[in-house]
Design an enzyme around this catalytic site. Structure first.
Site, PDB file in Angstrom:
ATOM      1  CD  GLN B 331      -3.049   0.828   0.255  1.00 52.75           C
ATOM      2  OE1 GLN B 331      -3.292  -0.293  -0.166  1.00 52.75           O
ATOM      3  NE2 GLN B 331      -3.689   1.912  -0.175  1.00 52.75           N
ATOM      4  N   GLY B 335       0.644   2.296  -6.550  1.00 54.64           N
ATOM      5  CA  GLY B 335       0.535   1.506  -7.774  1.00 54.64           C
ATOM      6  C   GLY B 335       1.760   0.649  -8.038  1.00 54.64           C
ATOM      7  CD  GLU B 358       0.056 -26.350  10.580  1.00 56.94           C
ATOM      8  OE1 GLU B 358      -0.560 -27.405  10.413  1.00 56.94           O
ATOM      9  OE2 GLU B 358      -0.265 -25.490  11.408  1.00 56.94           O
TER      10      GLU B 358
END
Lengths: 402, 363
Positions: B331, B335, B358
């Site tokens: 974020q 872009g 796992e």
């Protein structure tokens, strides 16, 4: 060598504090929540006459500890599990004592802290916040003006914990933050010790609070309050050169993990209670089950437990650094902001998960939610601690990141 | 006493791992991810660190003691370079550690020396099964005692390096409990199927494996007649994955921090805005907390104590943290975060795997 082994010394201290918390605190938590401004005298007397000989942090220096600060964190966490207000009402040097030890001379440490080893119950308090400033402590307006062989203090202080206890109910001390010259900004900031009975210091109001009601929080007014010159905390003789502010700010590096440990205690109280209730009702928590197959309530509990563990381990890390005498500003702020977050969320969730019972004043869940909120506010709000961490990791000054 | 200072030896290992991760892992990360193939250098150069032989006692050909803490420290550094590379390099652990921790004397004598040579030897373990309600403690792959053998049948997925592996440890349900079986690659009925196509960890080859009535000599049951403590292995797997999650999260964290200091908007670095700066502070806080949780679980493993609760908490917290941190990093890049020219989208894809993968690694 990385080790999470708790020393025998800490284990003993922790177990004793847990016993006190279970027997002398928790049963009275509701009463003092509903009777705000009453002093929990039975508890206070028990602490003074007995418990402080077992809980090392209550009488600093009374025991030779290998990990003094780490030990304190375990004691604070355990007492806060019983009731955060009781912990804050403890008669001990507390934050004021830390400030004195951080910035005072040998003579001052002796003169101001000796009373905490005596027979009579004594409290210490710290007056920093003012109506117009909290975290921005360099902006305080309380003035200290030299007049002959005295400092004259004038101003008003807010949110002073145990103000009444330190000034009226005992012959205690109050550490007052004041400026000797507002134009100097933070460089003009000094710490002054006002002793109980000094004319000019008045407690004008006891706050009514959301929670933490067993601890008194007051407004303090200083009106031409005259104290001897040698009551200014400083390592040097020259008041103009005293580096009080930095030293005092450094005390927050140990105050923050302490506050965080308190938050962890409240959050653990909530989680312990929830798990007990669930287990009694046949809902075990399965730690060996894949996460996508847990019931909603199990997942909530495990997530909260993980968050609690995360906050506690940040406290432990910060405490270890203090005992190692290493810088810990970032770690202290991290522990505090994390604890503030998780205690708020966990206690709020506690009320929700127990439904109408959680909302009822018959249980303590709603009280823990009210008490817990303060952890994200005092000793620097969550925001100010984020700011401190951010500046450090980015390498920014206060001007570069406001 | 509490202490959070690694030993000098551990610091040395971390240093070496860091150099390797930068030189060989990070530099080839994107290319290998695109090609979905590991780089030969990962194994060749990585093996020179001797991490595995240093964890195996002399009597079995190695020159040290196993330590989950040391591995946690090394795994973070390696995964800081690249996760796929780390998983490839540490794949031999999948057989070596279960044998070291749970095997009987004959199994240790027979198998461990193979992992102490100068050459990387691919090995693998098959735990996962392709269903949404997969539970390591309730496997559908069954082992049934038949004369002097066990007959193992089932379908496995996400089996690391199954094609190349010389040793394969298959986990199967035996009378309601998960147990391990060392299955030879040429066992009739064992079929390595197609390569898995996953969201991330793309340069770490994983396969589907079919077991159709594979006969395994009873002596190949991990731990022999007494079997193995599977929860211990599962805990070690969780701690291993969590340690790697720290590396991926730290990579995202550091990248976003540097980017935010360079990227200017409205005349100043975006890092000078509280909304970005506070996000970075929260990322770092949770990363540091996660590291302590991983260390604590690893420490319990080293102490030989039950680490079920702590590894569960560490894995829960760390996998969430890694996803959140990578997402916040993306974020911050805006872009650019979405563009494959930048590394953050790769870290986000990799981070999502920690909660669900796992058994693909163990420390």
């Amino acid at each position: 060598m990385i080790s999470f082994e708790m020393s025998e010394e800490i284990r003993e201290q922790k177990e004793y504090a847990e016993k006190v918390s279970r027997e002398k605190v928790r049963p009275y938590a509701r009463y003092y929540d509903e009777h705000e401004h009453e002093v929990p005298w039975d508890f206070v007397k028990f602490i003074w006459e007995e418990a402080r000989y077992h809980i090392a942090c209550l009488m600093p220096g009374s025991m030779d500890l290998e990990e003094p600060f780490m030990t304190q964190m375990h004691s604070v966490e355990a007492l806060s599990w019983g009731d955060q207000g009781f912990y804050l009402a403890l008669p001990w040097p507390a934050l004021g004592g830390m400030a004195i030890r951080a910035t005072g001379t040998e003579e001052q440490i002796e003169r101001f802290l000796k009373r905490f080893h005596g027979k009579e119950v004594t409290w210490a308090s710290m007056a920093l916040t003012e109506a117009h400033c909290g975290s921005d402590s360099a902006a305080i307006r309380t003035r200290a003006v030299q007049d002959g062989d005295h400092w004259v203090l004038n101003g008003e202080k807010l949110f002073v914990s145990t103000a009444r206890e330190s000034m009226i109910n005992s012959k205690g001390i109050m550490i007052v933050w004041a400026t000797i010259d507002p134009s100097m900004g933070r460089k003009g900031m000094r710490l002054f010790v006002v002793e109980a009975g000094t004319p000019g210091l008045k407690i004008t109001r006891q706050e009514k609070k959301l929670g933490m009601r067993a601890s008194d929080t007051a407004v303090v007014v200083l009106e031409d309050c005259r104290i001897p010159l040698e009551n200014m905390l400083s390592n040097t003789g020259d008041p103009k050169k005293a580096k009080s502010f930095k030293g005092a700010m450094a005390t927050f590096d140990s105050a923050r993990p302490t506050a965080a440990a308190g938050g962890v205690g409240i959050a653990r109280a909530t989680l312990d209670f929830l798990k007990e209730q669930l287990s009694e009702n046949g809902v075990p928590i399965r730690y060996d089950k894949p996460r996508n197959q847990l019931s909603a309530i199990e997942k909530e509990i495990i997530d909260m437990e993980a968050q609690l563990e995360a906050a506690w381990l940040l406290v432990i890390k910060a405490a270890w650094l203090i005992d190692q005498k290493k810088p810990n500003t970032v770690e202290s702020s991290m522990s505090k902001l994390k604890a503030g977050d998780i205690v708020t969320k966990i206690t709020q969730k506690g009320v929700e998960l127990m439904g109408n019972l959680g909302y009822s004043r018959k249980l303590l869940l709603e009280k823990w939610m009210r008490d817990g909120k303060v952890i994200d506010l005092f000793e620097g709000t969550g925001q100010i601690n984020r700011l401190i961490v951010a500046r450090r990791i980015l390498g920014y000054t206060g001007r570069e990141l406001k | 006493m509490y202490s959070f200072e690694p030993t000098d030896e551990q610091k040395m290992i971390v240093d070496e791992a860091k150099k390797l991760a930068e030189r060989e892992f990070r530099s080839r990360m994107r290319d290998c991810d695109e090609k979905e193939e590991p780089a030969l250098q990962w194994m060749k150069e990585g093996w020179k660190l001797s991490l595995l032989p240093a964890s195996i006692p002399e009597e079995y050909g190695g020159f040290g003691e196993h330590s989950a803490i040391t591995w946690a420290l090394a795994a973070e550094e390696l995964a800081f370079g690249d996760l796929s590379a780390t998983l490839v390099l540490t794949a031999p652990n999948l057989v070596a550690f279960p044998v070291l921790l749970c095997g009987n004397e004959e199994q240790k004598q027979e198998i461990l020396p193979a992992f102490c040579t100068d050459d990387y030897r691919p090995a693998s373990a098959a735990l996962q099964e392709p269903r949404f309600n997969f539970d390591p403690n309730r496997l559908e792959t069954k082992a049934v005692k038949n004369g002097g053998d066990y007959v193992v049948s089932g379908t496995k997925c996400n089996v690391p390096l199954a094609e190349e592996a010389e040793h394969l440890l298959v986990y199967a349900d035996l009378d309601g409990k998960t147990q391990g079986f060392l299955v030879s690659k040429n066992t009739p009925g064992l079929v390595v199927k197609e390569r898995e196509k996953n969201m991330g960890m793309k340069a770490f080859p994983l396969y589907s494996v079919l077991l159709e009535e594979c006969r395994v000599p009873a002596s190949n049951r991990l731990g022999g007649e007494n079997g193995c403590d599977f929860q211990l292995l599962l805990n070690s797997s969780k701690v291993g994955l969590s340690a790697m999650a720290l590396g991926v999260a730290r990579a995202s964290c550091e990248y976003a921090l540097e980017y935010a200091k360079e990227r200017k908007a409205f005349g100043e670095a975006i890092a000078q805005r509280q909304s970005i700066a506070f996000t970075l502070a929260e990322m770092r806080t949770d990363l540091d907390a996660a590291r302590m949780m991983v260390w604590k679980a690893a420490w319990l493993l080293d102490q030989g104590r039950d680490a079920t609760r702590e590894s569960c908490l560490a894995s829960n917290f760390t996998s969430d943290m890694a996803v959140t941190v990578a997402d916040r990093a993306l974020q911050i890049l805006g872009g650019y975060g979405f563009i494959r020219e930048f590394p953050v989208e790769l870290w986000l894809r990799n981070a999502r795997g920690f909660a669900v993968m796992e058994g693909i690694t163990i420390i």
